[in-house]
Design a protein around this motif. Structure first.
Motif, PDB file in Angstrom:
ATOM      1  N   GLY A   1     -56.886  32.796  50.292  1.00  0.00           N
ATOM      2  CA  GLY A   1     -56.883  33.525  48.920  1.00  0.00           C
ATOM      3  C   GLY A   1     -58.181  33.019  47.969  1.00  0.00           C
ATOM      4  N   THR A   2     -59.169  32.460  48.426  1.00  0.00           N
ATOM      5  CA  THR A   2     -60.111  31.838  47.846  1.00  0.00           C
ATOM      6  C   THR A   2     -61.321  32.416  48.274  1.00  0.00           C
ATOM      7  OG1 THR A   2     -59.268  29.765  47.207  1.00  0.00           O
ATOM      8  CG2 THR A   2     -61.603  29.976  47.109  1.00  0.00           C
ATOM      9  N   THR A   3     -62.519  33.152  47.416  1.00  0.00           N
ATOM     10  CA  THR A   3     -63.632  33.832  47.730  1.00  0.00           C
ATOM     11  C   THR A   3     -64.822  32.978  47.655  1.00  0.00           C
ATOM     12  OG1 THR A   3     -62.764  35.999  47.249  1.00  0.00           O
ATOM     13  CG2 THR A   3     -65.207  35.696  47.695  1.00  0.00           C
ATOM     14  N   HIS A   4     -65.741  32.662  48.866  1.00  0.00           N
ATOM     15  CA  HIS A   4     -66.733  31.930  48.800  1.00  0.00           C
ATOM     16  C   HIS A   4     -67.932  32.726  49.024  1.00  0.00           C
ATOM     17  CE1 HIS A   4     -64.023  28.726  49.898  1.00  0.00           C
ATOM     18  NE2 HIS A   4     -63.493  29.356  50.671  1.00  0.00           N
ATOM     19  N   ALA A   5     -68.919  32.795  47.919  1.00  0.00           N
ATOM     20  CA  ALA A   5     -69.907  33.671  47.884  1.00  0.00           C
ATOM     21  C   ALA A   5     -71.413  33.136  47.936  1.00  0.00           C
ATOM     22  CB  ALA A   5     -69.713  34.330  46.374  1.00  0.00           C
ATOM     23  N   GLY A   6     -72.409  33.739  48.758  1.00  0.00           N
ATOM     24  CA  GLY A   6     -73.438  33.352  49.151  1.00  0.00           C
ATOM     25  C   GLY A   6     -73.638  31.983  50.159  1.00  0.00           C
ATOM     26  N   THR A   7     -74.626  32.023  50.842  1.00  0.00           N
ATOM     27  CA  THR A   7     -74.726  30.961  52.001  1.00  0.00           C
ATOM     28  C   THR A   7     -74.362  29.508  51.717  1.00  0.00           C
ATOM     29  OG1 THR A   7     -77.250  31.024  51.630  1.00  0.00           O
ATOM     30  CG2 THR A   7     -76.410  32.325  53.186  1.00  0.00           C
ATOM     31  N   ALA A   8     -74.826  29.155  50.456  1.00  0.00           N
ATOM     32  CA  ALA A   8     -74.557  27.852  49.998  1.00  0.00           C
ATOM     33  C   ALA A   8     -72.830  27.499  49.998  1.00  0.00           C
ATOM     34  CB  ALA A   8     -75.138  27.536  48.825  1.00  0.00           C
ATOM     35  N   ASP A   9     -72.383  28.445  49.280  1.00  0.00           N
ATOM     36  CA  ASP A   9     -70.847  28.360  49.375  1.00  0.00           C
ATOM     37  C   ASP A   9     -70.111  28.463  50.479  1.00  0.00           C
ATOM     38  OD1 ASP A   9     -68.559  27.837  47.859  1.00  0.00           O
ATOM     39  OD2 ASP A   9     -68.558  29.938  46.894  1.00  0.00           O
ATOM     40  N   ILE A  10     -70.667  29.267  51.427  1.00  0.00           N
ATOM     41  CA  ILE A  10     -70.030  29.408  52.729  1.00  0.00           C
ATOM     42  C   ILE A  10     -70.265  28.342  53.517  1.00  0.00           C
ATOM     43  CG2 ILE A  10     -70.189  30.743  54.780  1.00  0.00           C
ATOM     44  CD1 ILE A  10     -70.829  33.242  53.123  1.00  0.00           C
ATOM     45  N   ALA A  11     -71.547  27.803  53.541  1.00  0.00           N
ATOM     46  CA  ALA A  11     -71.910  26.564  54.264  1.00  0.00           C
ATOM     47  C   ALA A  11     -70.780  25.202  53.898  1.00  0.00           C
ATOM     48  CB  ALA A  11     -73.128  26.104  54.064  1.00  0.00           C
ATOM     49  N   ALA A  12     -70.354  25.204  52.512  1.00  0.00           N
ATOM     50  CA  ALA A  12     -69.558  24.153  52.033  1.00  0.00           C
ATOM     51  C   ALA A  12     -68.125  24.535  52.628  1.00  0.00           C
ATOM     52  CB  ALA A  12     -69.473  24.294  50.621  1.00  0.00           C
ATOM     53  N   TRP A  13     -67.746  25.835  52.705  1.00  0.00           N
ATOM     54  CA  TRP A  13     -66.437  26.291  53.277  1.00  0.00           C
ATOM     55  C   TRP A  13     -66.309  25.863  54.621  1.00  0.00           C
ATOM     56  CZ3 TRP A  13     -66.291  30.464  56.724  1.00  0.00           C
ATOM     57  CH2 TRP A  13     -64.762  30.776  57.298  1.00  0.00           C
ATOM     58  N   LEU A  14     -67.543  26.210  55.492  1.00  0.00           N
ATOM     59  CA  LEU A  14     -67.467  26.007  56.873  1.00  0.00           C
ATOM     60  C   LEU A  14     -67.337  24.286  57.076  1.00  0.00           C
ATOM     61  CD1 LEU A  14     -70.180  28.287  58.181  1.00  0.00           C
ATOM     62  CD2 LEU A  14     -68.088  28.234  58.835  1.00  0.00           C
TER      63      LEU A  14
END
Length: 115
Positions: free
Chosen positions: A42-55
């Motif tokens: 339910g949470t959207t992660h946008a852009g590579t920096a945010d996706i890296a933190a999610w990973l």
């Protein structure tokens, strides 16, 4: 839509899945466009920096195994796979649908939801 073998999935999807399974953030990120989004839980992660933190959070949150249990593509830009996760996750096991939209040979959107 019938399942296709993992080797028949588009290259960015295969590369992301392999890198994710290996906890390789650099290779996983290389599969995404710079303006990609990932929606998980339910949470959207946008852009590579945010996706890296999610990973990074995903890699350390639980000890688990992932098995690709199905995959299909509707066309050249829309594919979906189902992964069965098992381990120290809530409930011990879950099937998650991963829906990919591709753009310019990379992942533009990834949405993860219970299958």
């Amino acid at each position: 839509m019938p399942d296709i073998p993992p080797a028949a999935l588009p290259a960015p999807v295969r590369h992301y899945l392999d890198a994710h399974r290996a906890h390789d953030t650099t290779t996983a990120l290389a599969s995404f466009t710079p303006d990609a989004t990932v929606t998980d839980d339910g949470t959207t992660h946008a852009g590579t920096a945010d996706i890296a933190a999610w990973l990074a959070r995903a890699y350390t949150a639980h000890t688990r195994t992932e098995i690709l249990s199905g995959g299909h593509c509707d066309d050249e830009t829309h594919c979906a796979v189902t992964l069965r996760l098992s381990g120290d996750i809530p409930g011990g096991e879950v099937d998650l649908a991963h829906s990919f939209t591709l753009r310019d040979g990379l992942i533009y959107t990834l949405t993860i939801a219970p299958a």
